[in-house]
Design a protein around this motif. Structure first.
Motif, PDB file in Angstrom:
ATOM      1  N   ILE A  13     120.258 140.678 -13.698  1.00  0.00           N
ATOM      2  CA  ILE A  13     121.454 141.168 -13.017  1.00  0.00           C
ATOM      3  C   ILE A  13     121.632 140.472 -11.673  1.00  0.00           C
ATOM      4  N   VAL A  14     120.546 140.337 -10.914  1.00  0.00           N
ATOM      5  CA  VAL A  14     120.632 139.697  -9.594  1.00  0.00           C
ATOM      6  C   VAL A  14     121.050 138.235  -9.732  1.00  0.00           C
ATOM      7  N   CYS A  15     120.392 137.488 -10.613  1.00  0.00           N
ATOM      8  CA  CYS A  15     120.740 136.069 -10.785  1.00  0.00           C
ATOM      9  C   CYS A  15     122.156 135.914 -11.344  1.00  0.00           C
ATOM     10  N   GLY A  16     122.537 136.762 -12.289  1.00  0.00           N
ATOM     11  CA  GLY A  16     123.887 136.689 -12.849  1.00  0.00           C
ATOM     12  C   GLY A  16     124.956 136.987 -11.818  1.00  0.00           C
ATOM     13  N   LEU A  17     124.724 138.021 -10.986  1.00  0.00           N
ATOM     14  CA  LEU A  17     125.695 138.349  -9.940  1.00  0.00           C
ATOM     15  C   LEU A  17     125.824 137.227  -8.925  1.00  0.00           C
ATOM     16  N   LEU A  18     124.691 136.667  -8.510  1.00  0.00           N
ATOM     17  CA  LEU A  18     124.741 135.568  -7.544  1.00  0.00           C
ATOM     18  C   LEU A  18     125.429 134.337  -8.130  1.00  0.00           C
ATOM     19  N   ALA A  19     125.185 134.054  -9.398  1.00  0.00           N
ATOM     20  CA  ALA A  19     125.857 132.913 -10.036  1.00  0.00           C
ATOM     21  C   ALA A  19     127.362 133.146 -10.081  1.00  0.00           C
ATOM     22  N   ARG A  20     127.765 134.390 -10.390  1.00  0.00           N
ATOM     23  CA  ARG A  20     129.195 134.701 -10.414  1.00  0.00           C
ATOM     24  C   ARG A  20     129.807 134.599  -9.029  1.00  0.00           C
ATOM     25  N   LEU A  21     129.048 134.940  -7.993  1.00  0.00           N
ATOM     26  CA  LEU A  21     129.559 134.810  -6.627  1.00  0.00           C
ATOM     27  C   LEU A  21     129.703 133.349  -6.213  1.00  0.00           C
ATOM     28  N   LEU A  22     128.796 132.492  -6.696  1.00  0.00           N
ATOM     29  CA  LEU A  22     128.833 131.077  -6.315  1.00  0.00           C
ATOM     30  C   LEU A  22     129.925 130.293  -7.038  1.00  0.00           C
ATOM     31  N   MET A  23     130.285 130.729  -8.246  1.00  0.00           N
ATOM     32  CA  MET A  23     131.312 130.025  -9.010  1.00  0.00           C
ATOM     33  C   MET A  23     132.696 130.471  -8.544  1.00  0.00           C
ATOM     34  N   PRO A  24     133.576 129.541  -8.215  1.00  0.00           N
ATOM     35  CA  PRO A  24     134.929 129.942  -7.820  1.00  0.00           C
ATOM     36  C   PRO A  24     135.714 130.450  -9.024  1.00  0.00           C
ATOM     37  N   GLY A  25     136.658 131.301  -8.754  1.00  0.00           N
ATOM     38  CA  GLY A  25     137.504 131.834  -9.816  1.00  0.00           C
ATOM     39  C   GLY A  25     137.007 133.177 -10.312  1.00  0.00           C
ATOM     40  N   ARG A  26     137.752 133.707 -11.261  1.00  0.00           N
ATOM     41  CA  ARG A  26     137.454 135.033 -11.803  1.00  0.00           C
ATOM     42  C   ARG A  26     136.632 134.889 -13.082  1.00  0.00           C
ATOM     43  N   GLN A  27     135.576 135.683 -13.200  1.00  0.00           N
ATOM     44  CA  GLN A  27     134.763 135.717 -14.413  1.00  0.00           C
ATOM     45  C   GLN A  27     134.816 137.135 -14.975  1.00  0.00           C
TER      46      GLN A  27
END
Length: 88
Positions: A13-27
């Motif tokens: 969850i932590v790594c997935g959330l951080l990856a989503r924060l680093l990627m621009p745009g909506r996921q």
């Protein structure tokens, strides 16, 4: 064994959330997909480490490589999703 599973879930969850924060745009994905993204990213990071320095090809990795792997997996899934949406 239960603690190991809970640790993997929290780590994912932590790594997935951080990856989503680093990627621009909506996921648009839920908690389960975010957790799976983080866990798959950990193994992708382990594979990237294998390509660079050798070792085992299918191994979990540390936090930074897991985060890098999760970003790569998220980018691939976004690219594949965009391709699929444009053909429909």
């Amino acid at each position: 064994m239960l603690w190991a599973i809970l640790t993997w879930i929290i780590f994912g969850i932590v790594c997935g959330l951080l990856a989503r924060l680093l990627m621009p745009g909506r996921q648009p994905m839920g908690w389960l997909a975010t957790m799976v993204l983080g866990v798959v990213g950990s193994f992708a990071g382990g594979f990237i480490a294998y390509l660079v320095r050798g070792g085992e090809p299918l191994q979990p990795s540390g936090f930074l490589m897991s985060l890098l792997g999760a970003v790569v997996v998220l980018a691939i899934s976004r690219y594949a999703g965009r391709d699929r949406a444009s053909t429909i």
